[in-house]
Design an enzyme around this catalytic site. Structure first.
Site, short mmCIF file in Angstrom:
data_model
loop_
_atom_site.label_atom_id
_atom_site.label_comp_id
_atom_site.label_asym_id
_atom_site.label_seq_id
_atom_site.Cartn_x
_atom_site.Cartn_y
_atom_site.Cartn_z
N LYS A 1 0.84 -1.20 0.00
CA LYS A 1 0.00 0.00 0.00
C LYS A 1 0.88 1.25 0.00
CE LYS A 1 -3.90 -2.36 2.14
NZ LYS A 1 -4.67 -2.70 3.33
N GLN B 1 -4.44 -1.24 9.52
CA GLN B 1 -4.51 -2.59 8.95
C GLN B 1 -5.17 -3.56 9.92
OE1 GLN B 1 -3.70 -3.31 5.78
NE2 GLN B 1 -4.16 -5.46 6.00
N ASP C 1 -10.81 3.32 4.11
CA ASP C 1 -11.29 1.94 4.05
C ASP C 1 -12.81 1.88 3.88
OD1 ASP C 1 -9.40 -0.16 4.18
OD2 ASP C 1 -8.93 0.34 6.26
N1 GUN Z 1 -7.32 -6.48 6.20
C1 GUN Z 1 -7.75 -7.18 5.14
N2 GUN Z 1 -8.31 -6.38 4.21
C2 GUN Z 1 -8.23 -5.13 4.71
C3 GUN Z 1 -8.65 -3.86 4.20
O1 GUN Z 1 -9.21 -3.73 3.11
N3 GUN Z 1 -8.38 -2.80 5.02
C4 GUN Z 1 -7.77 -2.92 6.23
N4 GUN Z 1 -7.58 -1.83 6.95
N5 GUN Z 1 -7.40 -4.09 6.72
C5 GUN Z 1 -7.62 -5.18 5.96
#
Ligand code: GUN
Length: 295
Positions: A53, A97, A120
């Site tokens: 990311k 995350q 998100d």
């Molecule tokens: N863990 C798995 N997928 C995601 C996501 O799309 N965003 C976040 N913050 N954590 C995740």
């Protein structure tokens, strides 16, 4: 033989569009959109996701700040960091995350993030907006799946769609987006009876259950479009391998189109995170300009 829906290629189109707009944004406001990514602990998969990311954000010309907190960090420490990021005008997007270590309250963390910076799309305000069809920040994985489906089908009106899995991250928002696109939507999950027979009626199957190669050809109508959200690390013939929630070798011959793993949904999720960060940055800066004018 199914058409392979190439997530790498489609995500690159999204990335290129975002990068162009980021350049315009930076010229207009004198600094780039800022994305803060928070990682608690050392889960190996989460570390890879976060690294990707941050890397992608830099590639599109954004400022990206990674915050790492130790596994045993307290809720207070995490909340304090989120408060600081909420207040920092250089940060337009905040992503914590998931999953978090068990001692931390995920809901509290999600609600602590300013809804305007919630790239998100997990904050209850954004979830509510999605349910009303008014969302601007839409969860990245379902958004990526929708972009791929629209490229494949064009108009999705009237299609029977089955979403396998009911998570807040994928299953529920995915169903909301398909409904908004005029599909007839069914969510199936671990307690569903006759799950195979329900899935095998679908024109569109979205598999998001987190079980390696769970969906086989008995679940899929010939000619259906299959979107595989799963990323599962397994060991086969003494080697580590990434597989989806769909048994690709079994389903691919009967589907009309299918996403591969890797190279399907994964790159789309990151591209949509960039898209959301740009959306958040534009909205926040426009609001700031308005406030300045009014004062
Ligand atoms: N863990 C798995 N997928 C995601 C996501 O799309 N965003 C976040 N913050 N954590 C995740």
């Amino acid at each position: 033989m199914a058409t392979l829906i190439d997530g790498k290629q489609i995500s690159q189109q999204v990335i290129d569009e975002v990068a162009t707009e980021v350049a315009d944004f930076s010229a207009q406001y004198g600094s780039a959109p800022g994305l803060a990514v928070v990682l608690v602990g050392e889960d190996p998969a989460s570390q890879v996701y976060v690294r990707n990311k941050v890397k992608r954000a830099e590639e599109v010309g954004m400022n990206s700040i990674e915050h790492r907190l130790p596994m045993d960090c307290s809720q207070e420490t995490l909340n304090k960091l989120i408060d600081e990021l909420n207040a920092n005008p250089a940060v337009h997007g905040i992503l914590v995350q998931l999953p978090l270590p068990d001692h931390l309250n995920e809901e509290e963390v999600i609600e602590a993030i300013s809804a305007e910076k919630d790239v998100d799309g997990f904050h209850p305000m954004n979830v509510g907006a999605l349910a009303c069809g008014e969302a601007t920040l839409i969860p990245c994985t379902p958004l990526g799946c929708m972009i791929m489906l629209k490229q494949q089908f064009g108009d999705l009106s009237g299609k029977n769609a089955v979403v396998i899995g009911r998570s807040n991250i994928v299953g529920k928002p995915m169903a909301a987006l398909l409904l908004q696109a005029n599909c007839t939507v069914t969510i199936v999950h671990s307690r569903t009876q006759n799950i195979e027979s329900i899935c095998s009626q679908a024109d569109i199957v979205v598999a998001a259950i987190g079980k390696p190669e769970f969906v086989n050809s008995g679940w899929v109508k010939p000619g259906a479009v299959v979107i595989d959200v799963g990323i599962n690390a397994i060991e086969r013939d003494g080697r580590r391998k990434l597989v989806g929630d769909v048994d690709f070798a079994d389903v691919e011959p009967i589907a009309s189109a299918i996403t591969p793993v890797p190279g399907g949904v994964g790159p789309m999720t990151i591209a949509c995170l960039m898209k959301n960060t740009l959306t958040a940055a534009k909205a926040l800066e426009a609001k700031r300009e308005q406030t300045l004018k009014a004062s």
